[in-house]
Scaffold this motif. Structure first.
Motif, PDB file in Angstrom:
ATOM      1  N   LEU A 341      34.476 -94.025  -4.240  1.00 14.84           N
ATOM      2  CA  LEU A 341      33.717 -94.514  -5.395  1.00 14.84           C
ATOM      3  C   LEU A 341      34.542 -94.391  -6.674  1.00 14.84           C
ATOM      4  CD1 LEU A 341      31.281 -95.486  -6.955  1.00 14.84           C
ATOM      5  CD2 LEU A 341      30.251 -93.214  -6.715  1.00 14.84           C
ATOM      6  N   THR A 344      36.923 -97.147  -6.879  1.00 12.96           N
ATOM      7  CA  THR A 344      36.260 -98.418  -7.199  1.00 12.96           C
ATOM      8  C   THR A 344      36.014 -98.519  -8.705  1.00 12.96           C
ATOM      9  OG1 THR A 344      35.173 -98.434  -5.035  1.00 12.96           O
ATOM     10  CG2 THR A 344      34.188 -99.815  -6.731  1.00 12.96           C
ATOM     11  N   TRP A 444      32.574 -99.123  -0.980  1.00 14.12           N
ATOM     12  CA  TRP A 444      33.552 -98.682  -1.964  1.00 14.12           C
ATOM     13  C   TRP A 444      34.976 -98.848  -1.406  1.00 14.12           C
ATOM     14  CZ3 TRP A 444      30.187 -93.694  -2.189  1.00 14.12           C
ATOM     15  CH2 TRP A 444      28.995 -93.982  -2.875  1.00 14.12           C
TER      16      TRP A 444
END
Length: 668
Positions: A341, A344, A444
């Protein structure tokens, strides 16, 4: 669409969910967006705009908005929250030793003032000189205050006077203990009040963000918030008593689970990013915890579903203990920002660092870990120590690798304190990353997850060998560990419900043999007597294996990922008010609670006034919380034993409960 749509919003630690619900059609549309800590309205608008787009309906179709959240629960589990000042009236330092109050207080300031009342509401004079001396300096180092007075539930006058003085000088939020509970037990009431004060700014920000977004979108309808017992309260009341929203998300998920599955008897387990919440549905109703909700190890006075919350989720910290011959993996209780995450959100900050660390021959103790600000307002960083402030200033809005941030061992403890204050996230390997490597999740950056696990797999155990041969092998170990830890926490909750909470599944050889079906002359078996309902966005990837380990039927409803948002709109407003009658001396009866204490010379008249006051108070509270045509139920407990042939009233309790569905905005 013939009937009004109800909009349910659930703000969790990782995702904000939205669901549009029709009382005739069920779930019409659902959507998710990442929770945005720096500005919660961004995540809320992302989820709500997406769900409106999917349903293709105008905002005028919405008749009610209801919000559930795990932010308060997560904060207490992770030891986070604003710095609060505690003012104790009529108590002494020894009272801090009871009910975990001193531990909960930590380094937050406390003041003791002479004053308070006795069981019949009679006062000891209040002296506020110490408060007046301390307030100017104290109000610069805390974000809120908690006030707890001796027997304030019988007479709140001293709490109210102290509250007004604090507000006049500091202009900060103040929570009084009598506003949260009518139960006796001063230290536990003080603990509940302290936790409430710490949560005020967080819940205020959440509700404010939701209201701002709704106003910008032209959605002008009643707004409710789910309470810890599954009932709904108005947003205004939730702002005053945010402690009542601990277990809001879990309670909403339980209401949602019952609604989505139709099951009357089930074990419900909801896995989020930060926590796993386990509760039991019995004959169609969630059990309530009569003693008060336990969150983060503290037993509060908040009535809530008998839900057990564990620091275990998809975003839990993966802790590798390499001191033994075989390395041990444990998960939680802290939440990390998963590397997949983080990459991302910040692609330029994560991948190059992980690649650099993998190129080095030696294993660094901070490999694969980063620090990033959570983005909360600067005012919440008040009262930092010089070393905390210095480290905080080195951490920005983009992740910073820990191998360049932490130069000395003490700085690690300083960083942990910033994390505990909710100011900084640590990014690192989590079960979500493991699932990205194994292909169970893919939302992600899987490459960042693979690099992070490749770094972690290089850690050597006591024999000098790497703990795993490959990222895939380590990922499988992490997911297997989550399956086992989840089974342990579910078993722990169920055993406690069965009254055998002394068995610790994590430490029991018999349980271990039963869960892993180990062969032996004696065969151990474990099974649940009802289905296991798995909730949460990642429930489909984790819960089939968990249910199989527990010998239970696995039930994962189609809308498992938004069960909280559904539960937020199908609940009822419910408010209870308790009024007490005591007899301090022969022929004198005192009515206390829900107003001024009143003296009577006739027991029947005192009882009559207590019943009337409880009913009026409950109806008023339910209507204030948006209930449409609430109905009232009554409960009475009269403790009046015969002593030497004559009846002696110890205490009578009259409790009225008013409940009803929330008012829905009608079209003009």
């Amino acid at each position: 669409m013939a009937d009004h749509l109800l909009l349910g919003i659930d703000t969790g630690g990782t995702y904000t969910d939205a669901a549009l619900y029709s009382e005739t059609l069920g779930v019409v549309a659902r959507a998710k967006a990442l929770t945005t800590r720096h500005d919660l309205s961004v995540g809320i608008s992302g989820a709500v705009d997406a769900v409106l787009g999917k349903a293709r309906v105008p905002v005028s179709a919405i008749g009610l908005v209801s919000l559930s959240t795990t932010l308060a629960t997560n904060a207490l589990v992770e030891g986070q929250g604003g710095r609060a000042g505690l003012v104790m009236i009529g108590f002494g330092p020894d009272d801090l030793k009871r009910d975990g109050l001193a531990e909960a207080l930590g380094t937050d300031p406390v003041l003791f003032l002479p004053g308070g009342h006795n069981v019949h509401g009679n006062e000891t004079p209040l002296d506020m000189r110490a408060l007046d001396e301390a307030l100017p300096a104290l109000s610069q180092t805390v974000s809120s205050f908690a006030v707890a007075g001796y027997f304030a539930v019988r007479n709140p006058a001293h709490e109210q006077r102290v509250r007004e003085r604090i507000r006049a000088i500091s202009h900060l939020p103040v929570t009084c203990s009598h506003e949260l509970s009518s139960k006796l037990g001063g230290p536990r009431r003080a603990l509940t009040t302290l936790l409430n004060a710490r949560l005020v700014s967080m819940i205020d920000r959440l509700i404010g963000a939701c209201e701002d977004f709704l106003q910008r979108r032209g959605i002008q309808v009643p707004m409710m918030v789910v309470r810890g017992d599954g009932a709904l309260i108005s947003a205004a009341e939730a702002r005053l008593r945010p402690i009542e929203t601990i277990l809001s998300g879990p309670a909403a998920s339980l209401v949602g689970a019952r609604h989505l599955t139709g099951l009357d008897d089930a074990v419900v387990s909801d896995i989020g990013g930060t926590t796993t919440d386990v509760a039991v549905l019995d004959k169609g109703r969630p059990k309530l915890d009569a003693e008060g909700a336990v969150v983060g190890g503290y037993r509060t006075m908040v009535e809530a579903v008998a839900m057990r919350t564990f620091g275990l989720g998809g975003d839990s910290e993966v802790r590798i203990d390499d001191r033994g011959l075989a390395a041990r993996i444990d998960l939680g209780p802290r939440r990390f920002l998963p590397l997949s995450l983080a990459s991302t959100l910040h692609p330029d900050s994560i991948l190059p660092v992980l690649e650099r660390q993998l190129r080095t021959a030696h294993v660094g103790r901070h490999d694969g870990r980063f620090a990033v600000r959570t983005g909360v307002p600067e005012r919440l960083a008040s009262g930092l120590q010089p070393q905390e402030q210095a480290l905080y200033e080195k951490i920005g809005a983009a992740p910073v690798p820990l191998d360049g941030l932490l130069m000395t061992t003490p700085q690690k403890a300083t960083l942990d304190r910033l994390v505990a204050r909710g100011l900084v996230h640590i990014c690192g390997v989590t079960p979500s990353d493991a699932m990205h490597v194994l292909g169970g999740q893919g939302q992600w950056d899987a490459e960042a997850a693979r690099l992070g696990l490749a770094l972690a797999a290089r850690v050597k155990d006591g024999t000098g060998r790497p703990i795993a041969d490959s990222p895939d092998a380590l990922a499988r170990r992490i997911v297997d560990r989550l399956t086992r830890q989840s089974s342990d926490v579910i078993l722990s909750a169920c055993l406690a419900d069965d009254g055998v909470g002394t068995i610790d599944p994590a430490g029991s050889v018999a349980v271990d043999r039963a869960l892993h079906r180990r062969a032996g002359i004696v065969r151990f078996q474990i099974a649940l007597d009802r289905p296991l309902v798995g909730l949460g966005a990642s429930a489909p990837v984790y819960y089939p294996d968990i249910a199989a380990m527990l010998g239970a039927e696995s039930v994962i409803p189609a809308d498992a990922g938004v069960a909280n948002a559904v539960g937020a709109v199908v609940g009822q407003v419910r408010n209870s008010v308790t009024v007490f009658v005591t007899q301090p001396e022969e022929g004198v009866f005192i009515v206390a609670g829900a107003g001024e204490s009143v003296r009577h010379v006739d027991e029947a008249a005192a009882f009559s006034q207590a019943r009337e006051r409880a009913m009026t108070g409950a109806l008023h509270a339910a209507r204030a919380n948006g209930a449409d045509e609430p109905a009232v139920t009554f409960a009475e407990e009269i403790d009046a034993p015969e002593v030497e042939g004559s009846r002696k009233l110890i205490e009578a309790r009259f409790t009225a409960t008013a409940s009803g569905r929330p008012r829905i905005a009608r079209e003009a």
